[in-house]
Design a protein around this motif. Structure first.
Motif, mmCIF file in Angstrom:
data_model
loop_
_atom_site.group_PDB
_atom_site.id
_atom_site.type_symbol
_atom_site.label_atom_id
_atom_site.label_comp_id
_atom_site.label_asym_id
_atom_site.label_seq_id
_atom_site.Cartn_x
_atom_site.Cartn_y
_atom_site.Cartn_z
ATOM 1 N N THR A 78 44.353 66.010 61.209
ATOM 2 C CA THR A 78 43.760 65.720 59.914
ATOM 3 C C THR A 78 42.259 65.611 60.111
ATOM 4 O OG1 THR A 78 44.016 63.332 60.225
ATOM 5 C CG2 THR A 78 45.796 64.488 59.087
ATOM 6 N N GLY A 79 41.490 66.008 59.119
ATOM 7 C CA GLY A 79 40.032 65.948 59.205
ATOM 8 C C GLY A 79 39.471 67.263 59.723
ATOM 9 N N THR A 80 38.222 67.565 59.334
ATOM 10 C CA THR A 80 37.608 68.817 59.771
ATOM 11 C C THR A 80 36.486 68.582 60.770
ATOM 12 O OG1 THR A 80 36.236 68.740 57.778
ATOM 13 C CG2 THR A 80 38.206 70.125 57.697
ATOM 14 N N LYS A 81 35.549 67.688 60.461
ATOM 15 C CA LYS A 81 34.453 67.425 61.400
ATOM 16 C C LYS A 81 34.941 66.665 62.635
ATOM 17 C CE LYS A 81 30.322 67.317 58.589
ATOM 18 N NZ LYS A 81 29.175 66.494 58.203
ATOM 19 N N MET A 82 35.801 65.706 62.412
ATOM 20 C CA MET A 82 36.319 64.865 63.493
ATOM 21 C C MET A 82 37.849 64.902 63.434
ATOM 22 S SD MET A 82 33.607 63.250 64.894
ATOM 23 C CE MET A 82 33.854 61.558 65.321
ATOM 24 N N PRO A 83 38.479 66.023 63.819
ATOM 25 C CA PRO A 83 39.941 66.131 63.690
ATOM 26 C C PRO A 83 40.672 65.120 64.578
ATOM 27 C CG PRO A 83 39.064 67.993 64.922
ATOM 28 C CD PRO A 83 37.893 67.213 64.428
ATOM 29 N N ARG A 84 41.654 64.473 63.994
ATOM 30 C CA ARG A 84 42.461 63.489 64.709
ATOM 31 C C ARG A 84 43.931 63.859 64.599
ATOM 32 N NH1 ARG A 84 38.157 60.875 62.872
ATOM 33 N NH2 ARG A 84 37.255 59.179 64.095
ATOM 34 N N ALA A 85 44.647 63.596 65.679
ATOM 35 C CA ALA A 85 46.096 63.789 65.643
ATOM 36 C C ALA A 85 46.677 62.851 64.593
ATOM 37 C CB ALA A 85 46.692 63.509 67.012
ATOM 38 N N ASP A 86 47.653 63.326 63.871
ATOM 39 C CA ASP A 86 48.282 62.568 62.801
ATOM 40 C C ASP A 86 49.565 61.921 63.314
ATOM 41 O OD1 ASP A 86 49.245 61.603 60.376
ATOM 42 O OD2 ASP A 86 49.786 63.578 59.608
ATOM 43 N N TRP A 87 49.588 60.581 63.341
ATOM 44 C CA TRP A 87 50.743 59.863 63.879
ATOM 45 C C TRP A 87 52.004 60.179 63.094
ATOM 46 C CZ3 TRP A 87 52.438 58.163 68.132
ATOM 47 C CH2 TRP A 87 53.585 57.361 68.178
#
Length: 128
Positions: A78-87
């Motif tokens: 999720t996220g574009t600038k700072m993509p994070r794994a989605d729990w």
């Protein structure tokens, strides 16, 4: 870089405490493969999941988070600038896990040995 000396940290964030046997997974930009299977107590600062295995060997869990299947699911971020794994995405994915803890521990130990041998070979080639 891993800084084991918390006193040297000049960071106001609280972080998440972890214990030996927990597995750390860097959820920010998961393709960077920030993961750790610490054998010491510490505080995870930043965007880490501190995974506390209860019904699974921590060594096997450390192997599992480095598999292509886990990596693929975690990189559906999720996220574009700072993509994070989605729990939600990761926790709703089924992974194959041996039922017997002895088998899990044997797999974890095998991969730990392989990791050590690879690191030793890399150091030898670099002349360190």
């Amino acid at each position: 870089m891993l800084n084991k000396d918390v006193i040297e940290k000049h960071d106001k964030r609280g972080g998440i405490a972890f214990e030996p046997g927990d597995v750390l997974y860097g959820k920010l930009r998961p393709y960077l493969q920030n993961w750790l299977n610490p054998q010491f107590k510490g505080i995870a600062l930043g965007d880490f999941w501190v995974l506390n295995p209860t019904d699974i060997s921590s060594g096997f869990l450390f192997v599992l988070i480095r598999t292509p299947t886990f990596e693929r699911v975690a990189n559906e971020s999720t996220g574009t600038k700072m993509p994070r794994a989605d729990w939600q995405n990761v926790s709703n994915t089924e992974f194959s896990i041996p039922l017997r803890k002895e088998e899990q521990e044997a797999i974890g130990a095998l991969f730990q040995k392989l990791d050590s041998l690879i690191a030793l070979h890399q150091r030898e080639r670099a002349g360190v």
